[in-house]
Scaffold this motif. Structure first.
Motif, PDB file in Angstrom:
ATOM      1  N   ALA A 281      -2.507   3.171  -5.899  1.00  0.00           N
ATOM      2  CA  ALA A 281      -1.448   3.591  -4.976  1.00  0.00           C
ATOM      3  C   ALA A 281      -2.096   4.078  -3.687  1.00  0.00           C
ATOM      4  O   ALA A 281      -3.189   4.663  -3.709  1.00  0.00           O
ATOM      5  CB  ALA A 281      -0.597   4.691  -5.602  1.00  0.00           C
ATOM      6  N   ILE A 283      -1.236   5.530   0.573  1.00  0.00           N
ATOM      7  CA  ILE A 283      -0.377   5.919   1.686  1.00  0.00           C
ATOM      8  C   ILE A 283      -1.198   5.803   2.955  1.00  0.00           C
ATOM      9  O   ILE A 283      -2.191   6.512   3.130  1.00  0.00           O
ATOM     10  CB  ILE A 283       0.156   7.360   1.526  1.00  0.00           C
ATOM     11  CG1 ILE A 283       0.979   7.496   0.247  1.00  0.00           C
ATOM     12  CG2 ILE A 283       0.987   7.755   2.742  1.00  0.00           C
ATOM     13  CD1 ILE A 283       1.435   8.922  -0.027  1.00  0.00           C
ATOM     14  N   ARG A 290       5.872   3.317   3.811  1.00  0.00           N
ATOM     15  CA  ARG A 290       6.186   3.447   2.392  1.00  0.00           C
ATOM     16  C   ARG A 290       4.911   3.469   1.547  1.00  0.00           C
ATOM     17  O   ARG A 290       3.851   3.026   1.982  1.00  0.00           O
ATOM     18  CB  ARG A 290       7.100   2.304   1.945  1.00  0.00           C
ATOM     19  CG  ARG A 290       8.457   2.313   2.630  1.00  0.00           C
ATOM     20  CD  ARG A 290       9.381   1.242   2.072  1.00  0.00           C
ATOM     21  NE  ARG A 290       8.879  -0.103   2.334  1.00  0.00           N
ATOM     22  CZ  ARG A 290       9.507  -1.208   1.939  1.00  0.00           C
ATOM     23  NH1 ARG A 290      10.642  -1.109   1.241  1.00  0.00           N
ATOM     24  NH2 ARG A 290       9.010  -2.382   2.225  1.00  0.00           N
ATOM     25  N   ILE A 291       5.038   3.973   0.323  1.00  0.00           N
ATOM     26  CA  ILE A 291       3.903   4.017  -0.595  1.00  0.00           C
ATOM     27  C   ILE A 291       3.562   2.595  -1.053  1.00  0.00           C
ATOM     28  O   ILE A 291       4.445   1.832  -1.465  1.00  0.00           O
ATOM     29  CB  ILE A 291       4.221   4.907  -1.817  1.00  0.00           C
ATOM     30  CG1 ILE A 291       4.427   6.361  -1.379  1.00  0.00           C
ATOM     31  CG2 ILE A 291       3.092   4.829  -2.840  1.00  0.00           C
ATOM     32  CD1 ILE A 291       4.823   7.281  -2.512  1.00  0.00           C
ATOM     33  N   TYR A 293       1.822   0.203  -3.778  1.00  0.00           N
ATOM     34  CA  TYR A 293       1.565   0.332  -5.225  1.00  0.00           C
ATOM     35  C   TYR A 293       1.190  -1.021  -5.801  1.00  0.00           C
ATOM     36  O   TYR A 293       1.767  -2.055  -5.458  1.00  0.00           O
ATOM     37  CB  TYR A 293       2.813   0.871  -5.930  1.00  0.00           C
ATOM     38  CG  TYR A 293       2.654   1.030  -7.423  1.00  0.00           C
ATOM     39  CD1 TYR A 293       2.012   2.132  -7.968  1.00  0.00           C
ATOM     40  CD2 TYR A 293       3.145   0.057  -8.302  1.00  0.00           C
ATOM     41  CE1 TYR A 293       1.866   2.276  -9.342  1.00  0.00           C
ATOM     42  CE2 TYR A 293       3.010   0.192  -9.675  1.00  0.00           C
ATOM     43  CZ  TYR A 293       2.363   1.303 -10.195  1.00  0.00           C
ATOM     44  OH  TYR A 293       2.219   1.436 -11.540  1.00  0.00           O
TER      45      TYR A 293
END
Length: 305
Positions: A281, A283, A290-291, A293
């Motif tokens: 994940a 950032i 948005r994150i 993943y």
């Protein structure tokens, strides 16, 4: 300031390479110096290479539940090249992974020209940390890290958004590192982060530098950096590798800190068969608000050398 930070980082790595090349020779060596140096050089190195190969095929025809025929393959390489002599140490790691998949989305067969290969994994990371023992488990440290990818990447609308070494992120830092068996933590308040985009296509550079600065080839920022690393066998035949990177650009609010975390668990099922799960994940508001993943799970054929 930029040139000074980059010069210092390269100087540290050059020193570590010079020290290794000369085996950190000392006046304390006795008469059989040459033989002892050769022996020490071999014993002070710890080298490990892991290669994981994956392959999967699914064939579907008139299947009531639906689905696509698909073919996928991939490979993951992890290399560890560590050197330690007296108060000096150099930890080098290399990680490369690549996977592609092809689906029969038009129902005309996997190899129909209407279907195409899509990459499902693409990663290149090189890491080098030089350390000189300060007190106890603490070391003075210099780090250089490179992260990038090999191949073109596309969004859901098939617009190209990345390419080989575009972007490529170079992080160089000077700080302190705490290191013990299976765990290390590096802290730096003098860190330079340079983002390169060697590809000249506007669509890629807009995604890396933004619409207003798409004509740039690179950008540089100064900030603080924390790197945590953990790797151990937590149970018999179960190994965990976890990494966490945090970078705060001094020109931005602390809430915009870049965060990248990854966990890779490998379980040995048989001499020639492993199961693995990888979770990552991130950032990074330079690329997305948005994150990000990514998760992978599968079985693999391990090759160690």
């Amino acid at each position: 300031m930029k040139r000074i930070l980059i010069t210092l980082a390269f100087a540290l790595l050059s020193f570590s390479a010079f020290a290794i090349d000369n085996n950190f020779e000392s006046k304390d060596f006795e008469t059989s110096e040459e033989q002892k140096t050769d022996s020490a050089s071999k014993s002070n190195w710890t080298i490990k290479n892991d290669l994981i190969l994956t392959f999967e095929q699914t064939q579907i025809s008139n299947w009531a539940a639906g689905g696509y025929s698909n073919l996928s393959f991939g490979g993951l390489f992890k290399g560890f090249y560590n050197y330690k002599y007296k108060k000096h140490k150099v930890d080098n790691t290399a990680e490369a992974s690549y996977a592609r998949t092809r689906q029969d989305q038009n129902g005309e067969g996997i190899w129909d020209s209407g279907n195409r290969w899509i990459k499902s994994e693409d990663k290149l990371e090189l890491n080098s940390i030089y350390g000189y023992q300060a007190v106890g488990r603490w070391n003075y440290s210099g780090l250089m890290n490179i992260k990038s990818q090999f191949d073109n990447g596309y969004d859901k609308d098939t617009n190209i958004i990345s390419a080989g070494l575009s972007p490529a992120i170079l992080t160089s830092s000077i700080g302190m590192e705490y290191k013990t068996i299976g765990f290390s933590a590096l802290f730096s308040v003098i860190t330079g982060k340079t983002t390169y985009c060697l590809d000249t296509r506007q669509t890629i550079r807009q995604g890396v530098f933004g619409k207003d600065d798409w004509d740039k080839a690179w950008k540089f920022s100064v900030g603080s950096y924390i790197k945590l690393f953990y790797q151990r066998d937590i149970w018999t035949n179960v190994n965990v590798l976890a990494k966490l990177d945090l970078f705060w650009d001094y020109s931005k609010p602390m809430i915009d800190t870049d965060i990248n975390g990854e966990v890779f668990v490998s379980m040995k099922l048989h001499k020639y068969l492993n199961a693995f799960v990888s979770i990552q994940a991130a950032i990074d508001k330079d690329f997305s608000t948005r994150i990000q993943y990514k998760e992978r799970f599968g079985f693999s054929i391990p090759i160690n050398f």
